[in-house]
Design an enzyme around this catalytic site. Structure first.
Site, PDB file in Angstrom:
ATOM      1  N   LYS A   1       0.803  -1.230   0.000  1.00 30.81           N
ATOM      2  CA  LYS A   1       0.000   0.000   0.000  1.00 30.81           C
ATOM      3  C   LYS A   1       0.837   1.283   0.000  1.00 30.81           C
ATOM      4  O   LYS A   1       0.393   2.308  -0.529  1.00 30.81           O
ATOM      5  CB  LYS A   1      -0.953   0.018   1.198  1.00 30.81           C
ATOM      6  CG  LYS A   1      -2.111  -0.967   1.077  1.00 30.81           C
ATOM      7  CD  LYS A   1      -3.095  -0.776   2.225  1.00 30.81           C
ATOM      8  CE  LYS A   1      -4.263  -1.728   2.105  1.00 30.81           C
ATOM      9  NZ  LYS A   1      -5.278  -1.496   3.162  1.00 30.81           N
TER      10      LYS A   1
ATOM     11  N   ASP B   1      -9.963   2.987   1.878  1.00 30.99           N
ATOM     12  CA  ASP B   1     -10.127   2.490   3.248  1.00 30.99           C
ATOM     13  C   ASP B   1     -10.782   3.568   4.110  1.00 30.99           C
ATOM     14  O   ASP B   1     -11.605   3.280   4.987  1.00 30.99           O
ATOM     15  CB  ASP B   1      -8.765   2.117   3.852  1.00 30.99           C
ATOM     16  CG  ASP B   1      -8.208   0.828   3.268  1.00 30.99           C
ATOM     17  OD1 ASP B   1      -9.002  -0.026   2.833  1.00 30.99           O
ATOM     18  OD2 ASP B   1      -6.974   0.667   3.259  1.00 30.99           O
TER      19      ASP B   1
END
Length: 282
Positions: free
Chosen positions: A69, A106
Site C-alpha cells: 500500500k 479504506d
C-alpha cells in the site's frame, strides 16, 4: 480502452486469503457485468513492473493490499490528495490515457460503515475518540474520524513512537500515547476503535477492561475474522452499541468497482452481500 471483458483484481503478497474476488464477483453477477476480478500474487520485487504493465495487460485497475500500500505510491502517475495525506494507496485506476491513478478507499469504507450503521452521525462530537493501533489502517481511520467531527483522537499504541509518527504526519486533533493510557481515557470517550490485528484469528487477544466505558460509547473493530471479536462481544454484553469490521471491507470496495466496471446501477452493500462474503471466511 476497449475490450470485451473488463478486468480488475487485487494484488498483495500473500493474497490467496483475500475475500475481494468473492465480493466483487457478487456484484458482477448481480449487475450482469461482463467482467472479472482476480487475486494476483505479486512479490515486492515485481511490484513496479506489474503496476506499469497494467494498461497493456488490459486491467482497468486493481486493489492493493499488504505489503504494497505504501510502496505502490512510487509507481503511480497521479495520487489524490487524500491518499497523499494518509500515505497509502489501496486502489489503482487506469484512465483512458493509460495513466495510473492512486487513491485510498479504506478511509471511505471505515467512515461509511459507521454512518450506515445508524449508530453515529456526521458533524461535531462532544466526546473524543480512542484509536488502538498505529499501523497503516490507523492513518485512514484517524482521517475519517477527523472528518466525522471528533474534537480529539487519542491514538494509542504499544510502541509510542509509531503513534507519534502518525500524529506528526497527519496533523489535526490526533494525540499520540501509550496503550497504557487507555483506562484513564475510557470514561470520557464517545468512540473506541481497534485498528490493530489483536483479536484477529491466529493473533493475540486484545485485553481491555471496559468497566469505565460510558454506555453511550460506540465500539468498533476493523477485524472481521472473527466477526464478533472479544472486544465487540465484551462491549455488547455490557450494553454498548457495536459495529463489526466487515462493513469497512464491503464499503471500501464500492468506489473501485464503480471506476473499473462503470455499472449502470451503484453496487449496494446489502445483507445478502454480507452473508455471501462471510461464507468465504474459512
Amino acid at each position: 480502452m476497449s475490450q470485451d471483458i473488463l478486468k480488475a483484481g487485487v494484488i498483495g503478497w500473500p493474497i490467496s486469503h483475500s475475500l475481494s474476488p468473492r465480493l466483487h464477483g457478487f456484484w458482477l453477477d448481480q449487475l450482469s457485468i461482463h467482467g472479472r476480478y482476480d487475486a494476483v500474487p505479486v512479490v515486492p520485487e515485481d511490484l513496479a513492473s506489474f503496476v506499469r504493465s497494467l494498461p497493456e495487460n488490459g486491467f482497468q485497475g486493481v486493489n492493493v493490499t499488504v505489503p504494497h500500500k505504501e510502496a505502490v505510491m512510487d509507481h503511480c502517475d497521479k495520487i489524490d490528495d487524500l491518499a497523499l495525506r494518509i500515505g497509502a494507496v489501496n486502489t489503482l485506476i487506469v484512465d483512458d490515457q493509460g495513466l495510473i491513478l492512486g487513491s485510498n478507499t479504506d478511509h471511505y469504507g471505515f467512515k461509511q460503515n459507521l454512518l450506515a450503521s445508524g449508530e453515529i452521525a456526521a458533524g461535531p462530537k462532544e466526546r473524543a475518540a480512542v484509536v488502538i493501533g498505529a499501523g497503516g489502517a490507523s492513518r485512514a481511520i484517524c482521517t475519517a474520524l477527523e472528518e466525522l467531527g471528533f474534537p480529539k483522537i487519542h491514538l494509542l499504541n504499544r510502541t509510542v513512537s509509531r503513534a507519534q509518527s502518525v500524529a506528526r504526519d497527519l496533523g489535526g486533533p490526533i494525540l499520540p500515547g501509550p496503550l497504557s493510557d487507555l483506562p484513564a481515557l475510557l470514561p470520557d470517550i464517545g468512540l473506541l476503535v481497534n485498528t490493530s490485528s489483536l483479536g484477529m484469528k491466529g493473533q493475540d487477544p486484545l485485553h481491555v477492561d471496559l468497566s469505565d466505558l460510558p454506555m453511550e460509547c460506540l465500539v468498533t473493530d476493523i477485524v472481521y475474522n472473527p466477526l464478533m471479536t472479544d472486544l465487540l462481544r465484551q462491549a455488547r454484553e455490557r450494553g454498548n452499541k457495536v459495529v463489526d469490521g466487515l462493513g469497512m471491507l464491503l464499503y471500501q470496495a464500492v468506489p473501485g468497482f464503480e471506476a473499473w466496471f462503470r455499472p449502470m446501477e451503484k453496487p449496494m452493500v446489502t445483507d445478502a452481500l454480507r452473508k455471501y462474503v462471510l461464507a468465504g471466511i474459512a
